[in-house]
Scaffold this active site. Sequence first.
Site, PDB file in Angstrom:
ATOM      1  N   LYS A 136       2.351  -9.682  -8.081  1.00 31.30           N
ATOM      2  CA  LYS A 136       0.139  -9.645  -8.397  1.00 31.30           C
ATOM      3  C   LYS A 136      -0.058  -8.523  -9.655  1.00 31.30           C
ATOM      4  O   LYS A 136       0.343  -7.418  -9.997  1.00 31.30           O
ATOM      5  CB  LYS A 136       0.679  -8.247  -7.146  1.00 31.30           C
ATOM      6  CG  LYS A 136      -1.152  -8.130  -6.519  1.00 31.30           C
ATOM      7  CD  LYS A 136      -1.408  -6.815  -4.785  1.00 31.30           C
ATOM      8  CE  LYS A 136      -2.022  -6.853  -4.147  1.00 31.30           C
ATOM      9  NZ  LYS A 136      -2.747  -5.865  -5.182  1.00 31.30           N
ATOM     10  N   MET A 150       0.972  -1.150   0.113  1.00 26.87           N
ATOM     11  CA  MET A 150      -0.025  -0.113  -0.366  1.00 26.87           C
ATOM     12  C   MET A 150       0.521   1.181   0.079  1.00 26.87           C
ATOM     13  O   MET A 150       1.065   1.355   0.767  1.00 26.87           O
ATOM     14  CB  MET A 150      -1.104  -0.077   1.107  1.00 26.87           C
ATOM     15  CG  MET A 150      -1.898  -1.445   0.894  1.00 26.87           C
ATOM     16  SD  MET A 150      -2.968  -0.734   2.172  1.00 26.87           S
ATOM     17  CE  MET A 150      -1.842  -1.588   3.943  1.00 26.87           C
ATOM     18  N   GLY A 171     -10.913  -8.283   0.129  1.00 29.09           N
ATOM     19  CA  GLY A 171     -11.945  -8.835   0.514  1.00 29.09           C
ATOM     20  C   GLY A 171     -12.106  -7.518   1.188  1.00 29.09           C
ATOM     21  O   GLY A 171     -12.546  -8.463   2.567  1.00 29.09           O
ATOM     22  N   GLN A 196       8.017  -4.957  -3.438  1.00 27.91           N
ATOM     23  CA  GLN A 196       7.037  -4.786  -4.662  1.00 27.91           C
ATOM     24  C   GLN A 196       7.729  -3.764  -5.597  1.00 27.91           C
ATOM     25  O   GLN A 196       8.225  -2.365  -4.984  1.00 27.91           O
ATOM     26  CB  GLN A 196       5.985  -3.896  -4.386  1.00 27.91           C
ATOM     27  CG  GLN A 196       4.574  -4.205  -5.284  1.00 27.91           C
ATOM     28  CD  GLN A 196       3.352  -4.001  -5.318  1.00 27.91           C
ATOM     29  OE1 GLN A 196       3.207  -2.835  -5.011  1.00 27.91           O
ATOM     30  NE2 GLN A 196       2.375  -4.993  -5.830  1.00 27.91           N
ATOM     31  N   GLU A 239       4.817  -0.187  -2.806  1.00 26.24           N
ATOM     32  CA  GLU A 239       5.094  -0.384  -4.728  1.00 26.24           C
ATOM     33  C   GLU A 239       6.209   1.166  -4.557  1.00 26.24           C
ATOM     34  O   GLU A 239       6.447   2.064  -4.091  1.00 26.24           O
ATOM     35  CB  GLU A 239       4.754   0.144  -5.944  1.00 26.24           C
ATOM     36  CG  GLU A 239       4.752   0.711  -6.942  1.00 26.24           C
ATOM     37  CD  GLU A 239       4.636   0.552  -7.997  1.00 26.24           C
ATOM     38  OE1 GLU A 239       4.311   0.633  -9.727  1.00 26.24           O
ATOM     39  OE2 GLU A 239       3.286   1.493  -7.957  1.00 26.24           O
ATOM     40  N   CYS A 275      -1.653  -2.559 -10.366  1.00 30.94           N
ATOM     41  CA  CYS A 275      -2.183  -1.257 -10.098  1.00 30.94           C
ATOM     42  C   CYS A 275      -3.331  -0.124 -11.381  1.00 30.94           C
ATOM     43  O   CYS A 275      -2.093  -0.500 -12.252  1.00 30.94           O
ATOM     44  CB  CYS A 275      -1.012  -0.377  -9.255  1.00 30.94           C
ATOM     45  SG  CYS A 275      -0.754   1.569  -8.955  1.00 30.94           S
TER      46      CYS A 275
END
Length: 488
Positions: A175, A38, A236, A107, A62, A136
């Site tokens: 991802k 995040m 989720g 990431q 990131e 993203c």
Amino acid sequence: MGPSKWLSILDKFIKNMSIVNKKRQCLDYKNKLILAPMVRVGTLPMRLLALEMGADIVYTEELVDLKLIKSIRRSNPALQTTDFVDPSDGTIIFRTCSLEKSRVVLQLGTSDAARALAVGKLVQHDIAGIDINMGCPKEFSIKGGMGAALMAVPDKAAHILSSLCSELDIPVTCKIRILPDVEETIKLVQKLAATGIAAIGVHARTRDERPQHRPHPDVLRALADAVDIPIIANGGSRDMHAYEDLHKFQRLCGADSVMVARAAQQNVSIFRPEGLLPIDDVICKYLRLSVDYDNAPHNTKYCVQSILKELQETPRGKRFLQCQTLQQICEIWHLGDYCRMRQQQHKLHGNIGRSDVVPPSEDDEEAVSKRRKIESNNEDSSANEAYDEGVISRNMAFLRSTYPNDNSLPKTLLYVHAGRLDKEAPSYETQQCNKLFRSICTFDGQRYSSSFWEKNKKQAEQGAALVALLTLGQLQEETLRDNGSLVS
């Protein structure tokens, strides 16, 4: 070919497979609770707190490949961290420590296999794994060919992953988001899985969907059946209100592991099997870690804002919003003494904090070539050499939130003071070196400056004016120390 030759080949094959297996197994992605990457949240204090609360693996925010390639790796004994520092302004690009080394995944935002590999080789001994952001949907990532843009060029995405898998000693993951078509998503995931990656994180929404849209766990179940590597379910958070909800979403998706973003951003104790902690307890734990690891005040403030949410509108929340330093933030949660003590310890042990950041030395030819003086009427080199002569200097930072309106700004106050004395208005000359600025204020024949290098010209001028006001008795030293302006 004789038996001995065959045995030799077989032995070599077994050894190679052993190396591959060891590489893949050093970080197990099965049945794990994971802090999602995040932006502005996944810095060191939040990652460590997530691990303390029960997360098994934590992802960094990131980090863009070019920033890391240009950074300098430094050991920081004062904090017991490893820092990757932007040499142009001292900004910490990535900070990590031994407490997370076996469980932190960096990431990476990239659109180029060569740059990604260069970063991988730079950081692989300080992290447990590397993840390529391919999901993203933000404009910055898309325009740079990073993030979700890579899903539109699967061959390029696969090339980046295979390059890393073949050259690095740590596991590689990526991802993504799902595609509008389930079969196309399955084909993409199978193509990426074939590169040798250790796992794949999947956000259960498409590129154009946002948190208000329902996730698609059925698509993740299909993906889990289509590949042999672990699928990490993400997306989720809207239904995650307690620890049990994490596993519920994992089961719903048929995934090997679950990755939590917004629910953890709001209360990272969601990872705690014993239940959620009150937000003040979470904030206090987070602030202690922020102080322990000298986290940037603006980053700390952002994370606390994410926890407070609507409580920012309370009287305490409004006081918090005015804060600009760690000390100011900590005072609100009764950690002011702890902050002062730890910052003094950091300084004693040689930590280079924000107030100590200076441009590269004169030995750095590139830095010297970028150093220039702006808005000065005298371009003579001898004048430049005498830039600091006769200057009254203090280590003074300009903190904008300290001043409620433009009329209370240091430059305005000094200008009004000059008018009352019927003196000539103060003038300013500013020196820039790379991304740092320092200004000298000349008033009534005396020159004033702050040794605190600011991030822009306007702040540098305000800092110089503050030094002048303090020296002239227009401001009190105690007040400036209390509000965090006077550093030393």
